[in-house]
Design an enzyme around this catalytic site. Structure first.
Site, PDB file in Angstrom:
ATOM      1  N   ARG A  88      35.237  36.740  16.804  1.00 30.69           N
ATOM      2  CA  ARG A  88      35.050  35.748  17.751  1.00 30.69           C
ATOM      3  C   ARG A  88      33.678  35.802  18.066  1.00 30.69           C
ATOM      4  O   ARG A  88      33.164  36.746  18.567  1.00 30.69           O
ATOM      5  CB  ARG A  88      36.044  36.228  19.213  1.00 30.69           C
ATOM      6  CG  ARG A  88      35.679  35.447  19.995  1.00 30.69           C
ATOM      7  CD  ARG A  88      36.498  35.744  21.274  1.00 30.69           C
ATOM      8  NE  ARG A  88      36.042  34.855  22.510  1.00 30.69           N
ATOM      9  CZ  ARG A  88      35.608  35.392  23.668  1.00 30.69           C
ATOM     10  NH1 ARG A  88      35.582  36.425  23.865  1.00 30.69           N
ATOM     11  NH2 ARG A  88      35.021  34.183  24.412  1.00 30.69           N
ATOM     12  N   HIS A 132      29.779  29.870  25.640  1.00 31.00           N
ATOM     13  CA  HIS A 132      29.632  31.559  26.340  1.00 31.00           C
ATOM     14  C   HIS A 132      28.424  31.367  27.009  1.00 31.00           C
ATOM     15  O   HIS A 132      27.557  31.902  26.704  1.00 31.00           O
ATOM     16  CB  HIS A 132      29.657  32.390  25.116  1.00 31.00           C
ATOM     17  CG  HIS A 132      30.069  33.556  25.737  1.00 31.00           C
ATOM     18  ND1 HIS A 132      30.984  34.262  25.043  1.00 31.00           N
ATOM     19  CD2 HIS A 132      29.595  34.445  26.512  1.00 31.00           C
ATOM     20  CE1 HIS A 132      31.110  35.559  25.603  1.00 31.00           C
ATOM     21  NE2 HIS A 132      30.313  35.720  26.539  1.00 31.00           N
ATOM     22  N   GLU A 177      35.197  32.917  30.107  1.00 33.60           N
ATOM     23  CA  GLU A 177      35.035  33.237  31.326  1.00 33.60           C
ATOM     24  C   GLU A 177      34.545  32.008  32.181  1.00 33.60           C
ATOM     25  O   GLU A 177      33.625  32.282  32.897  1.00 33.60           O
ATOM     26  CB  GLU A 177      34.353  34.559  31.608  1.00 33.60           C
ATOM     27  CG  GLU A 177      34.619  35.774  30.746  1.00 33.60           C
ATOM     28  CD  GLU A 177      34.320  37.187  31.182  1.00 33.60           C
ATOM     29  OE1 GLU A 177      32.982  37.056  31.902  1.00 33.60           O
ATOM     30  OE2 GLU A 177      34.722  37.925  30.685  1.00 33.60           O
ATOM     31  N   ASN A 304      40.231  38.598  28.777  1.00 33.76           N
ATOM     32  CA  ASN A 304      39.346  39.449  28.787  1.00 33.76           C
ATOM     33  C   ASN A 304      39.687  40.339  30.023  1.00 33.76           C
ATOM     34  O   ASN A 304      39.811  39.679  31.102  1.00 33.76           O
ATOM     35  CB  ASN A 304      37.725  38.771  29.263  1.00 33.76           C
ATOM     36  CG  ASN A 304      37.192  37.823  28.034  1.00 33.76           C
ATOM     37  OD1 ASN A 304      38.112  37.733  27.059  1.00 33.76           O
ATOM     38  ND2 ASN A 304      36.157  37.315  28.184  1.00 33.76           N
TER      39      ASN A 304
END
Ligand code: FCB
Length: 466
Positions: A88, A132, A177, A304
């Site tokens: 990933r 990200h 996230e 996560n």
């Protein structure tokens, strides 16, 4: 369930995972690539933030990081040596669109094509994260995520990337996230872009929800076979006391931290009982039709997990209307073992949140997109990094995950964070999460740690042993 009760009781017998379980490792573009201004890449908010003195520990930055932009073949070889079948990693948006809009920079796309082709040739599944955290600075200059237009820019970016790479990558995480990059970036200010503005932060969460739904639709329109999810960071919320007020606060916090970007995708609505109902639309700038735009029937749920939260009622408020919570992440009450970054080691929390999230998401397939620990063990004179704490951490968390799986939680894959030591955001290079040691001062030399050898055996045998 296949497990007999006597087998359940006779732990610690070896834990065996299903034959088709996928073992992997994760990284992110800004944390490993370096080459921050190479081949037409634009500036990101993390470039700007780290180049501003006083923002990051030791004023570290990701200008070079692990230099994976130039050494990705070494990284692929390491993954192979570690017997891992899934990698990933994330794409840097400003490599593809230097200003966050307009035509694609082909040199940026070429880099990811080379990386992906190398992975496929090595028999490793690429799992690509679109975002990200490294927003093009030019988009921050237009207001950043609080500006609703950024959702359309993100959809265009998702379209470009899946048109170019959708033939070779099937599995994608749209965001990494969402609660952390909005909350820590726009409310707490400890991450880029370093803003401390609770109301724009709320708008940012809504833009991200719109962007998630719009990107999902664009990606599926390009290729219906793509498997799409997001990597949600989740944690069990423990009330600080058993008072009714603290218990209610922990439940509000669960909805805000764990469900704010999932319920929107799966059901087209925000969880109730967080923002005051009569103010919610105005606070978020929620417009008619948004309930459809943010729908994204995700193919899988990425999770996560690092540590739990302690939550207290805060009647005095915390800047977000109605939320009224005060929370402490990763620090349990009382004396508790911690990793070197100070986060609690609490595998039971992994089990708890896996069970709860499976219920909250209707038992959709789950991939663990991140779990890992920082231990700054130095290599010995022979170059061996004997990071036994990391092995204990992993064994504990894999055991907790296996227990959740035995109880029916549909987990298909586990990615250790991280493949290698890297730039850890506000902590710079002071925290090492890797199963591969990186010697930043000596030519970026990569050496597999003892935890890496241990994890490689798990990946090869599907068994968690000693
Ligand atoms: C997560 C991030 C990841 C890494 C780990 C330690 O919150 O997604 O990039 O920094 O924490």
């Amino acid at each position: 369930m296949a497990m007999s009760s006597s087998a359940t009781q006779s732990a610690p017998a070896p834990l065996r995972f299903p034959a088709d379980f996928t073992w992997g490792a994760a990284t992110a573009a800004y944390q490993i690539e370096g080459a921050w201004n190479v081949d037409g890449k634009g500036e990101s908010i993390w470039d700007r933030f780290t180049h501003t003195p006083g923002k990051v520990k030791n004023d570290d930055n990701g200008d070079v990081a692990c230099d994976s932009y130039h050494r990705f073949n070494e990284d692929i070889a390491l993954l192979k040596q570690l017997n891992l079948k899934s990698y990933r990693f994330s794409i840097s948006w400003p490599r593809i669109q230097p200003t966050g809009a307009g035509t694609a920079n082909s040199r940026g796309l070429d880099y990811y094509k080379r990386l992906i082709d190398g992975l496929l040739a090595a028999g490793i599944r690429p799992m690509v994260t679109l975002f990200h955290w490294d927003l093009p600075q030019a988009l921050e200059d237009t207001g950043g995520w609080p500006n609703r237009d950024v959702a359309s820019r993100f959809r265009d970016y998702a379209h470009i990337v899946t048109q170019a790479l959708g033939d070779r990558v099937e599995r994608w995480t749209i965001f990494n996230e969402p609660k952390t990059f909005t909350g820590v970036g726009y409310w707490q200010g400890r991450h880029a872009p370093g803003r401390t503005e609770p109301l724009p932060f709320l708008r940012a969460t809504h833009t991200v929800n719109l962007a998630q739904g719009m990107a999902f639709a664009a990606m599926k329109a390009n290729n219906a076979k793509l498997q799409l999810g997001t990597a949600f960071d989740v944690a069990p919320m423990f009330p600080a006391t058993q008072s009714y007020a603290d218990i209610a606060a922990a439940e509000r916090w669960h909805k805000f931290q764990n469900l704010w970007f999932v319920d929107t995708a799966l059901h087209g609505r925000y969880p109730e009982g967080v923002l005051p109902p009569d103010q919610q639309a105005a606070l978020l700038d929620f417009r008619p039709g948004d309930e459809k735009l943010m729908r994204a029937p995700l193919d899988f749920i990425g999770l996560n997990y690092y540590a739990p939260w302690i939550v207290r009622d805060a009647p005095q408020g915390n800047g977000v209307p109605g939320l009224n919570t005060d929370s402490d992440w990763a620090r349990m009450l009382g004396d508790h073992p911690k990793t070197d970054i100070g986060w609690d080691i609490y595998p039971q929390g992994f089990y708890d949140i896996l069970v709860r999230m499976a219920r909250e998401t209707g038992n959709r397939p789950i991939e663990i997109t991140e779990n890992g620990a920082s231990f700054n063990t130095d290599p010995d004179a022979q170059g061996k990094t004997n990071d036994l704490e990391r092995i204990d951490y992993l064994r504990g968390h894999l055991t907790a995950m296996a227990r959740a799986m035995r109880e029916g939680v549909p987990i298909r894959a586990f990615h250790y964070w991280s493949l290698m030591d890297n730039f850890e955001w506000a902590e710079g290079y002071s925290q090492r999460f890797g199963i591969v040691h990186v010697d930043f001062a000596n030519g970026q030399k990569r050496t597999i740690k003892e935890s890496g050898h241990w994890y490689a055996r798990v990946a090869a045998t599907n068994v968690v042993g000693d």
